[in-house]
Scaffold this motif. Sequence first.
Motif, PDB file in Angstrom:
ATOM      1  N   ALA A 153       0.846  -1.189   0.000  1.00 52.84           N
ATOM      2  CA  ALA A 153       0.000   0.000   0.000  1.00 52.84           C
ATOM      3  C   ALA A 153       0.880   1.236   0.000  1.00 52.84           C
ATOM      4  O   ALA A 153       1.839   1.330   0.759  1.00 52.84           O
ATOM      5  CB  ALA A 153      -0.917  -0.019   1.193  1.00 52.84           C
ATOM      6  N   GLY A 154       0.571   2.152  -0.872  1.00 46.15           N
ATOM      7  CA  GLY A 154       1.261   3.435  -0.847  1.00 46.15           C
ATOM      8  C   GLY A 154       2.613   3.444  -1.527  1.00 46.15           C
ATOM      9  O   GLY A 154       3.200   4.495  -1.694  1.00 46.15           O
ATOM     10  N   SER A 155       3.112   2.270  -1.958  1.00 48.07           N
ATOM     11  CA  SER A 155       4.416   2.315  -2.602  1.00 48.07           C
ATOM     12  C   SER A 155       4.242   2.640  -4.078  1.00 48.07           C
ATOM     13  O   SER A 155       3.340   2.144  -4.738  1.00 48.07           O
ATOM     14  CB  SER A 155       5.158   0.992  -2.421  1.00 48.07           C
ATOM     15  N   ARG A 190     -10.448   1.808  -1.193  1.00 50.04           N
ATOM     16  CA  ARG A 190      -9.087   1.394  -0.851  1.00 50.04           C
ATOM     17  C   ARG A 190      -8.400   0.773  -2.070  1.00 50.04           C
ATOM     18  O   ARG A 190      -9.040   0.073  -2.848  1.00 50.04           O
ATOM     19  CB  ARG A 190      -9.124   0.358   0.266  1.00 50.04           C
ATOM     20  N   GLY A 191      -7.124   1.068  -2.202  1.00 51.40           N
ATOM     21  CA  GLY A 191      -6.342   0.416  -3.246  1.00 51.40           C
ATOM     22  C   GLY A 191      -6.456   1.036  -4.621  1.00 51.40           C
ATOM     23  O   GLY A 191      -6.022   0.445  -5.602  1.00 51.40           O
ATOM     24  N   VAL A 192      -7.040   2.219  -4.732  1.00 50.40           N
ATOM     25  CA  VAL A 192      -7.159   2.852  -6.053  1.00 50.40           C
ATOM     26  C   VAL A 192      -5.973   3.760  -6.361  1.00 50.40           C
ATOM     27  O   VAL A 192      -5.829   4.217  -7.500  1.00 50.40           O
ATOM     28  CB  VAL A 192      -8.476   3.650  -6.196  1.00 50.40           C
ATOM     29  N   LYS A 228      -4.757   6.471  -3.972  1.00 56.54           N
ATOM     30  CA  LYS A 228      -4.810   7.804  -3.353  1.00 56.54           C
ATOM     31  C   LYS A 228      -3.475   8.137  -2.688  1.00 56.54           C
ATOM     32  O   LYS A 228      -2.939   9.234  -2.844  1.00 56.54           O
ATOM     33  CB  LYS A 228      -5.941   7.878  -2.313  1.00 56.54           C
ATOM     34  N   THR A 229      -2.941   7.178  -1.952  1.00 59.67           N
ATOM     35  CA  THR A 229      -1.701   7.451  -1.220  1.00 59.67           C
ATOM     36  C   THR A 229      -0.532   7.681  -2.177  1.00 59.67           C
ATOM     37  O   THR A 229       0.256   8.615  -1.964  1.00 59.67           O
ATOM     38  CB  THR A 229      -1.385   6.298  -0.240  1.00 59.67           C
ATOM     39  N   VAL A 230      -0.446   6.898  -3.244  1.00 62.33           N
ATOM     40  CA  VAL A 230       0.672   7.132  -4.169  1.00 62.33           C
ATOM     41  C   VAL A 230       0.545   8.502  -4.834  1.00 62.33           C
ATOM     42  O   VAL A 230       1.547   9.161  -5.104  1.00 62.33           O
ATOM     43  CB  VAL A 230       0.849   6.020  -5.237  1.00 62.33           C
ATOM     44  N   LEU A 277      -4.126  -5.049  -9.873  1.00 63.20           N
ATOM     45  CA  LEU A 277      -3.261  -5.207 -11.055  1.00 63.20           C
ATOM     46  C   LEU A 277      -1.829  -5.481 -10.609  1.00 63.20           C
ATOM     47  O   LEU A 277      -1.134  -6.354 -11.142  1.00 63.20           O
ATOM     48  CB  LEU A 277      -3.291  -3.933 -11.912  1.00 63.20           C
ATOM     49  N   GLN A 278      -1.413  -4.724  -9.616  1.00 62.76           N
ATOM     50  CA  GLN A 278      -0.057  -4.856  -9.093  1.00 62.76           C
ATOM     51  C   GLN A 278       0.158  -6.252  -8.493  1.00 62.76           C
ATOM     52  O   GLN A 278       1.159  -6.909  -8.757  1.00 62.76           O
ATOM     53  CB  GLN A 278       0.131  -3.783  -8.022  1.00 62.76           C
ATOM     54  N   GLU A 279      -0.800  -6.688  -7.699  1.00 58.06           N
ATOM     55  CA  GLU A 279      -0.669  -7.979  -7.010  1.00 58.06           C
ATOM     56  C   GLU A 279      -0.691  -9.139  -8.017  1.00 58.06           C
ATOM     57  O   GLU A 279       0.146 -10.044  -7.953  1.00 58.06           O
ATOM     58  CB  GLU A 279      -1.798  -8.114  -5.984  1.00 58.06           C
TER      59      GLU A 279
HETATM   60  N1  LIG Z   1      -2.175   5.145 -11.074  1.00 57.15           N
HETATM   61  C1  LIG Z   1      -1.642   3.956 -10.811  1.00 57.15           C
HETATM   62  N2  LIG Z   1      -1.044   3.214 -11.765  1.00 57.15           N
HETATM   63  C2  LIG Z   1      -0.511   2.026 -11.496  1.00 57.15           C
HETATM   64  N3  LIG Z   1      -0.521   1.449 -10.291  1.00 57.15           N
HETATM   65  C3  LIG Z   1      -1.083   2.118  -9.273  1.00 57.15           C
HETATM   66  C4  LIG Z   1      -1.670   3.401  -9.488  1.00 57.15           C
HETATM   67  N4  LIG Z   1      -2.171   3.830  -8.317  1.00 57.15           N
HETATM   68  C5  LIG Z   1      -1.914   2.880  -7.411  1.00 57.15           C
HETATM   69  N5  LIG Z   1      -1.244   1.843  -7.970  1.00 57.15           N
HETATM   70  C6  LIG Z   1      -0.843   0.612  -7.269  1.00 57.15           C
HETATM   71  O1  LIG Z   1      -1.837   0.322  -6.288  1.00 57.15           O
HETATM   72  C7  LIG Z   1      -1.253   0.245  -4.987  1.00 57.15           C
HETATM   73  C8  LIG Z   1      -2.215   0.824  -3.985  1.00 57.15           C
HETATM   74  O2  LIG Z   1      -2.217   2.235  -4.052  1.00 57.15           O
HETATM   75  P1  LIG Z   1      -2.482   3.141  -2.768  1.00 57.15           P
HETATM   76  O3  LIG Z   1      -2.039   4.498  -3.111  1.00 57.15           O
HETATM   77  O4  LIG Z   1      -1.912   2.513  -1.551  1.00 57.15           O
HETATM   78  O5  LIG Z   1      -4.081   3.072  -2.695  1.00 57.15           O
HETATM   79  P2  LIG Z   1      -5.046   3.806  -1.673  1.00 57.15           P
HETATM   80  O6  LIG Z   1      -4.241   4.800  -0.906  1.00 57.15           O
HETATM   81  O7  LIG Z   1      -6.093   4.424  -2.546  1.00 57.15           O
HETATM   82  O8  LIG Z   1      -5.608   2.716  -0.809  1.00 57.15           O
HETATM   83  C9  LIG Z   1       0.047   1.027  -5.111  1.00 57.15           C
HETATM   84  O9  LIG Z   1       1.028   0.556  -4.233  1.00 57.15           O
HETATM   85  C10 LIG Z   1       0.455   0.782  -6.530  1.00 57.15           C
HETATM   86  O10 LIG Z   1       1.166  -0.426  -6.589  1.00 57.15           O
END
Ligand SMILES: Nc1ncnc2c1ncn2[C@@H]1O[C@H](COP(=O)(O)OP(=O)(O)O)[C@@H](O)[C@H]1O
Length: 392
Positions: free
Chosen positions: A12-14, A51-53, A55-57, A271-273
Amino acid sequence: MDPVRNPYTPGAGSRPQALVGRDAEIDAMDVTLQRVLAGRNEQSQLLTGLRGVGKTVLLNEFEELAEGRGYFHEHIEVSEDGALASALASALRRVLLEMDAKRRLGGALRRAFGVLKAFALRLPDGIELHIDVDAVAGPADSGDLEADLAGLFVELGKVAREHRTGIMLTIDELHYVDRPTLTALIVGLHRAAQLRLPVTVAGAGLPNLAALTGEAKTYAERLFTFPVIDSLTDAQAEEALRAPARDEGVEWDPAAIALAQEVTRNYPYFLQEFGKRTWIVADGPDRITGDDFRRAVPLSIAALDDGFFRVRATSSTKAERLYMGTMARLGPGPVRTADVAAALGRTLAALSPTRDSLIKRALCYAPDRGEIDFTVPLFGEYMKRWMPGVRG
Ligand SMILES: Nc1ncnc2c1ncn2[C@@H]1O[C@H](COP(=O)(O)OP(=O)(O)O)[C@@H](O)[C@H]1O
Ligand SMILES: [Mg+2]
């Protein structure tokens, strides 16, 4: 294929190897940062989404932009208990310390440190910041959080302006903050914006964040846009999978892409996972086939179940699990709370404490009046896998 070269690094967040589809938000933030620094008003952003969309990145990207534009920046992640005021005090202390260290400001910051110290001492949890100055009474220690945050932002904003810099805070998981505190944050920032001081905040939270701004709504709408961060389009999802592999000389077959889009519904975290597990099982050396992806599905789902999904589900009560199991059965998508009650043979009133606690703990949110949905994409399917016997 070589695990050392695996370009899909969930967490998350990486930052993903390829951050796709968020150019509009990034470009807008860059303009905002420049305008705010130049003493012009401009809306910042409160990102909302499941969650997981991503936002943090995206907040992390904003933070890099801010640093590139000469801001002093700190990040706050609100915890489930919702404490924000003391976290703000600590973050602003770090901002001042960094300004002091980098710009050798010394005595020029004494007053700002003193105001911050008085602010922190006045908080209900009365934290004593280790600041070697006398507290400055007046600007930020009335005990009224709205007025005190305004005083604090104005004081620090003036110092930043004097030294030709700006202050930027990113605040994640903002939905955990209670309404009065969120209101105080918005009102405080609004005061600094009226004076065109170079202080700005970008935030992120679950979809209920927009509604939480309550009576501060008009201020909030002047200060922020509320971009909804969601799953990617098919083309963006394809790029999110292809780009990292291409850097390693590996191509995805169209069949594998199509399967991935279907299974992940284009949610970035998924997608990442799935990308990571597919890479692990793929024969290689330079392509990923539909069959590779198919063999990785059970592994990917197990990893998500044991991590992403389970951490949300643990520590829920039996009543909460029953409620969520019923939602899952009635879903997918938003369900009417009246239908959950009917399925469970209970009244709405009897179930409202359970509903409220699911929302407070951010497992669920209310997309509309009388409706409820999960804050985690595909969570209903997880509930069905793990609680097939849940009866309503
Ligand atoms: N725009 C994007 N393009 C590609 N992969 C992304 C993108 N946004 C997020 N990810 C992947 O999804 C993971 C979850 O993102 P994160 O920012 O933690 O989500 P949230 O804060 O919304 O829960 C990230 O670690 C990254 O691997
Ligand atoms: Mg996050």
